[in-house]
Design a protein around this motif. Structure first.
Motif, short mmCIF file in Angstrom:
data_model
loop_
_atom_site.label_atom_id
_atom_site.label_comp_id
_atom_site.label_asym_id
_atom_site.label_seq_id
_atom_site.Cartn_x
_atom_site.Cartn_y
_atom_site.Cartn_z
N LEU A 116 0.84 -1.19 0.00
CA LEU A 116 0.00 0.00 0.00
C LEU A 116 0.88 1.24 0.00
N PRO A 117 0.63 2.21 -0.88
CA PRO A 117 1.39 3.45 -0.85
C PRO A 117 0.99 4.35 0.32
N ALA A 118 -0.21 4.12 0.87
CA ALA A 118 -0.68 4.90 2.02
C ALA A 118 -1.47 3.97 2.93
N ALA A 119 -1.55 4.33 4.20
CA ALA A 119 -2.27 3.52 5.17
C ALA A 119 -3.73 3.41 4.80
N GLY A 120 -4.34 2.27 5.12
CA GLY A 120 -5.76 2.11 4.82
C GLY A 120 -6.29 0.80 5.37
N ARG A 121 -7.59 0.66 5.26
CA ARG A 121 -8.26 -0.57 5.69
C ARG A 121 -8.53 -1.42 4.46
N VAL A 122 -8.06 -2.67 4.49
CA VAL A 122 -8.25 -3.62 3.39
C VAL A 122 -9.19 -4.72 3.89
N THR A 123 -10.20 -5.01 3.09
CA THR A 123 -11.09 -6.13 3.40
C THR A 123 -10.65 -7.34 2.59
N LEU A 124 -10.33 -8.42 3.30
CA LEU A 124 -9.99 -9.68 2.66
C LEU A 124 -11.25 -10.52 2.56
N GLY A 125 -11.45 -11.16 1.42
CA GLY A 125 -12.68 -11.91 1.24
C GLY A 125 -12.47 -13.24 0.55
N ARG A 155 -11.65 -22.37 3.26
CA ARG A 155 -10.89 -23.58 3.60
C ARG A 155 -10.69 -23.64 5.12
N LYS A 156 -9.46 -23.55 5.59
CA LYS A 156 -9.23 -23.62 7.04
C LYS A 156 -9.68 -22.37 7.78
N GLY A 157 -9.82 -21.27 7.04
CA GLY A 157 -10.26 -20.03 7.68
C GLY A 157 -9.20 -19.34 8.50
N ARG A 158 -7.92 -19.68 8.26
CA ARG A 158 -6.83 -19.04 9.02
C ARG A 158 -5.97 -18.25 8.06
N VAL A 159 -5.86 -16.95 8.34
CA VAL A 159 -5.06 -16.03 7.55
C VAL A 159 -4.20 -15.22 8.51
N TRP A 160 -2.93 -15.07 8.19
CA TRP A 160 -2.04 -14.26 9.00
C TRP A 160 -1.52 -13.10 8.16
N VAL A 161 -1.49 -11.92 8.71
CA VAL A 161 -0.88 -10.75 8.09
C VAL A 161 0.27 -10.31 8.98
N TRP A 215 -14.04 -12.39 11.47
CA TRP A 215 -14.62 -12.74 10.18
C TRP A 215 -16.14 -12.62 10.20
N THR A 216 -16.70 -12.15 9.09
CA THR A 216 -18.15 -11.99 8.96
C THR A 216 -18.59 -12.60 7.63
N GLY A 217 -19.90 -12.51 7.36
CA GLY A 217 -20.44 -13.00 6.09
C GLY A 217 -21.27 -14.26 6.27
N GLU A 218 -22.33 -14.37 5.47
CA GLU A 218 -23.14 -15.58 5.48
C GLU A 218 -22.33 -16.73 4.91
N GLN A 219 -22.36 -17.87 5.61
CA GLN A 219 -21.60 -19.01 5.13
C GLN A 219 -22.07 -19.40 3.73
N PRO A 220 -21.12 -19.80 2.86
CA PRO A 220 -19.70 -20.02 3.15
C PRO A 220 -18.83 -18.78 3.00
N GLU A 221 -19.41 -17.63 2.60
CA GLU A 221 -18.60 -16.43 2.38
C GLU A 221 -17.97 -15.97 3.69
N ARG A 222 -16.70 -15.51 3.61
CA ARG A 222 -16.01 -15.00 4.80
C ARG A 222 -15.27 -13.72 4.42
#
Length: 959
Positions: free
Chosen positions: A253-262, A268-274, A282-289
């Motif tokens: 990112l060239p500047a700070a901001g909020r990113v939504t990962l979808g 799958r496992k539902g585990r993401v590390w940044v 995490w939100t969203g109606e299953q199976p969307e996350r």
């Protein structure tokens, strides 16, 4: 014509033997010297995997039908009317080669075989003189549709000349084809002429525009074939595979901001590390996350755990932000933004073998979790590599339709509907200054076939198509697990596109993106393509609800009749062997088609080399066995003989039935019961049907199958006593079931005995129904189970699918409880009608698998295993039943069940139909029956009813 008569050879082009998702074009020209010779011309053709053929620019056909490679089917098209005597004529063929095994295709290698003959003279034949070129407009990295099917498509019309099928096209720059095999060589060991008629080509138009919206997709979407990327050898089979591994990328990112990962289709496992920190919230109606991550300016390492059991298909992921961002691969030299990490462990699962699982606690897997940089993953060594571009695409129409950060509804302008129909005046689509234009069109009913449109659009405008089965107000039932999409990129001007990929849907979301000028719609259509049948059967009665249910059952059956019966035209398009038994019975009463049934039954033994127990879907690369499906196939073989009177077919199928049943009997345990490892399925409901052990319903159906096999041997004219081992085995197995699987205290058959010897504590209506249907329950036990049909105990698992209801209705009919059957049909199928269904659903509304989302009433909205009412209404309400082999004798005995009138027809296997009309007033019935004069009729009024019967005999057409 024998194989030796072929002059043609199998040809291909390019450098790969079996390229992934390649569309390849072939052309040749030839002269036809005489008018008489031209008139007799035929094109014989086959391809691996599918073809679309043109003669002098006119499409003449698609094919071939699904085949086992050892018996490759070919088609014969009459083309004389399209040839120009004394002039050069052009044959052009588009071949779609999958390059991956799925549920209706086994991977061979790219190939085209074609030959034009007339009166024994070969006018043209595939050889090295043919010209070929990869279709440059097609993107080979487009997403997999599903584990069952091939690929969605992305087509850039700017990169290809759409006139390539025309006679005047200049193909001198194309490469010469190369011969890859002679006839009888390669994967295609023998050639078999097509055994069914060609499918229909009915051009149908939408009935209305459902909605108009301004939409915007996420800033980034992508689809990845993780299974083939992690485990490349899985292109050669369709068995489930499990792997342990990760995707790694860098977000800059060239500047700070909020990113939504979808993850629009699940995480799958539902585990993401940044940067080493686990993403939460995490939100969203299953199976969307979806999850928001606040990031500072700069680069951030992202690690996504994609460990899963993967049967095939696309993994969709996306990201969106109000600030600019970029995804970059953390490895040098990559042409995609991702690195693969793993697999640390992997396994392939085959249902006929012992279950295998991966070790999720494997040390490398644990160490990798939570890594904050690629350096931390360096111990994984060669398990880290760039994600190949063949398995990755950012042309993700599905993800852009599921996740729409902007979706704003607008009123539909007057006259916009003109753009759906081929009128002289097109409709100009509304344009929005900030956003894309989305139309949802309604085809009025579920449809199956090839979708297309004609449009005027600026160069580079993107037209996205997304097929949906169900909408209700603001709710869209997304086709999770099926990428039911295609993308077309405009070359500029007026143009037409028709997808060569079959799709099923009722609604189409058509989204125009990035248009730099006006877009005018000339027409939207589907070429409905189904088995060619007419409505030889008919049914109407005094209850409009039953009429509607019969209609949707008929339409469902039609849509699920392709080159075989298929389970559904959208999600799978797969010939499931067990489903087709019930579908064949419905077809007999509604359409009367025979060849498709014979074709389906003949395909099944082709799986004997994969399993002597026969596979549950064929031809397929998934080595999966559902014992009941094999049993239903054997039963269906005898039912076909009973229906058609075809004793020669009985003789043909008897050795195959005997072969598999002998192998099943090898699985009888020391207790005299069938004990087998497999997918021991009967219903989606939570009955106790483990993959290992003694499953009661399977033992019961095996009893019935062994008895039917004995009848098949007799119909085949086999020597007396040849089937006696099956008769004895059926008797012995029935005795063992009654001795070992009956619970006197509960007054019912238990569901199973587990592999460890533990007796099931589950009792289900499914098991009791099958015990009645298969004639194993006798005496007081039979009477008790019959009472359960009327009043199912609340503690029993209840019937959970229309498929299981078919067997329930058979039991009700056999015990004279037709009124209860109609009550059940009204209640369960009436819910479908109440929700606007035009076809029968796979599941009943709000079945257990759907309870997470009450709006999702079923998975598939068109599933032929559910079309049973069309069969039972003809048998019970009209009262038309076969009494002798081949319908030589027919009994007519209506069961009014409170109705005041009914009329209809049941087609006969040798032509003609039995037509019935009745009306009842109190205890007085008038009944009229019409049938061919060579049919013996046994006409009976319902018990306790008097009245007048009229019979009419129809004469055969003179020879």
């Amino acid at each position: 014509m024998s194989e030796q008569a072929w002059k043609a050879a199998w040809i291909w082009g390019g450098g790969e033997e079996s390229p992934r998702n390649e569309w390849r074009c072939f052309r040749t020209t030839f002269e036809t010297p005489e008018e008489e010779l031209a008139a007799a011309a035929e094109l014989r053709i086959s391809a691996d995997s599918r073809y679309v053929a043109y003669v002098n620019g006119v499409r003449v056909g698609r094919g071939p039908v699904r085949s086992w490679p050892e018996e490759q089917f070919y088609d014969t098209h009459r083309i004389g009317h399209l040839l120009k005597p004394g002039a050069r004529n052009t044959i052009a063929v588009l071949v779609l080669h999958f390059g991956v095994t799925n549920f209706y295709y086994l991977r061979g290698k790219g190939g085209l075989l074609a030959e034009v003959t007339a009166n024994g003279t070969a006018l043209a034949a595939t050889d090295a003189s043919w010209r070929t070129e990869k279709l440059a407009g097609q993107d080979a990295s487009s997403p997999r549709m599903s584990c069952q099917q091939g690929f969605a498509e992305v087509y850039d019309a700017r990169a290809w000349d759409g006139e390539w099928t025309e006679p005047g096209f200049e193909d001198a720059a194309w490469a010469e084809a190369r011969v890859v095999a002679a006839v009888g060589e390669g994967p295609w060991k023998s050639l078999v002429p097509r055994d069914i008629p060609f499918l229909t080509e009915e051009k149908l138009y939408p009935s209305r525009i459902e909605s108009l919206q301004r939409v915007k997709p996420p800033a980034y979407t992508a689809a990845i074939d993780l299974r083939n990327a992690m485990m490349p050898s899985t292109v050669d089979h369709a068995n489930p595979a499990t792997f342990v591994g990760y995707l790694a990328t860098t977000i800059a990112l060239p500047a700070a901001g909020r990113v939504t990962l979808g993850f629009p289709s699940g995480a799958r496992k539902g585990r993401v590390w940044v940067d080493g920190r686990l993403v939460e919230g995490w939100t969203g109606e299953q199976p969307e996350r979806y999850a928001d991550v606040d990031l500072a300016a700069g680069e951030h390492f992202v690690l996504i755990d994609v460990t899963s059991q993967d049967h095939g298909g696309s993994f969709h992921l996306a990201a969106h932000a109000d600030v600019a961002f970029d995804l970059r691969c953390p490895l040098e030299g990559s042409d995609t933004p991702f690195a693969l990490v793993g697999p640390f462990d992997e396994a392939v699962h085959i249902d006929t073998e012992a279950p295998r699982t991966v070790d999720l606690e494997e040390p490398g897997y644990v160490r990798a979790a939570g890594a904050s940089s690629m350096r931390a993953l360096e111990p994984a060594g060669d398990l880290i590599r760039p994600l190949p571009s063949a398995y990755y695409t950012e042309q993700d129409v599905f993800g852009a339709n599921v996740w729409r950060p902007v979706a704003e509804a607008y009123a539909i302008p007057q006259g916009l509907e003109r753009g759906l129909l081929p009128t002289p005046e097109p409709a100009e689509l509304p344009r929005f200054g900030d956003g894309d234009t989305e139309l949802i069109v309604d085809f009025g009913k579920q449809r199956s076939g090839f979708h297309g449109f004609e449009i005027e659009a600026p160069e580079g405008a993107v037209i996205d198509f997304y097929g949906l089965e169900y909408l209700k107000a603001d709710y869209r039932q997304h086709t999770y697990g099926l990428d039911n999409t295609f993308r077309y990129i405009s070359r500029g001007g007026r143009q037409r596109y028709e997808s060569p990929v079959r799709r099923g849907c009722r609604y189409a979301a058509i989204t125009v993106r990035g248009a730099a000028g006006p877009v005018r719609l000339h027409e939207v259509y589907v070429v409905q393509s189904t088995y060619p049948v007419v409505d030889a059967g008919a049914f109407q009665c005094s209850d409009p609800l039953l009429n509607d249910i019969w209609d949707i059952s008929r339409h469902t059956t039609r849509l699920c009749m392709e080159d075989t019966f298929v389970d559904c035209p959208a999600y799978e398009q797969v010939f499931w062997v067990g489903d087709s038994r019930n579908e064949a019975l419905v077809n007999y009463y509604v359409f009367g088609a025979l060849d498709i049934v014979k074709r389906c039954l003949r395909l099944v033994p082709g799986s004997k080399d994969e399993s002597p127990l026969y596979l549950d879907q064929v031809p397929s690369g998934w080595k999966s066995v559902i014992p009941n499906w094999t049993f239903f196939w054997a039963i269906a073989c005898m039912e076909y003989v009973e229906h058609s009177g075809d004793r020669a077919f009985a003789a043909e199928m008897w050795p195959h039935v005997r072969f598999t049943l002998e192998h099943y009997l090898e699985h009888i345990n020391d207790e005299g019961l069938l004990e087998i490892r497999g997918w021991n399925l009967l219903d989606w409901a939570p009955i106790d049907q483990p993959r290992e052990g003694v499953v009661t319903h399977q033992n019961l159906f095996l009893v019935q199958t062994l008895r039917k096999a004995s009848s098949l041997a007799a119909a085949a004219g086999r020597p007396a006593g040849e089937a006696d081992p099956f008769v004895r085995a059926a008797s012995s197995l029935a005795s063992a079931v009654n001795e070992k699987l009956w619970d006197e205290e509960r007054g019912a058959y238990l569901d199973c005995i587990h592999a460890d010897g533990r007796r099931s504590t589950v009792y289900s209506m499914q098991t009791q129904v099958v015990a009645l249907l298969c004639g194993v329950a006798e005496g007081e036990r039979k009477e008790r189970l019959e009472r359960y049909l009327v009043e199912p105990p609340a503690r029993f698992v209840q019937i959970g699918s229309p498929f299981m209801s078919f067997f329930y209705y058979e039991a009700l009919e056999a015990t004279g409880r037709e009124a209860l059957m109609l009550e059940d049909i009204r209640r369960n199928f009436g819910q479908m009608i109440d929700n606007g269904a035009t076809t029968c659903w796979e599941m009943y509304p709000n079945f257990a698998e759907n309870r997470a989302n009450p709006d999702q009433l079923t998975r598939s909205h068109c599933h032929a295993w559910s079309a049973g009412p069309a069969y039972f209404l003809g048998r019970s309400v009209l009262g038309v039943r076969r009494e002798q082999l081949g319908w030589k004798k027919v009994r007519i005995e209506p069961t009014p069940c409170g109705l005041t009138w009914a009329r209809g027809a049941v087609p006969l296997p040798n032509g003609g139909a039995v037509e019935v009309q009745w009306r009842i007033d109190g205890n007085e019935m008038t009944l009229r029956v019409s049938a061919p004069e060579d049919i013996e009729l046994d006409v009976r009024l319902p018990e306790g009813v008097t009245g007048r019967v009229t019979t009419v005999a129809t004469k055969p057409v003179p020879e």
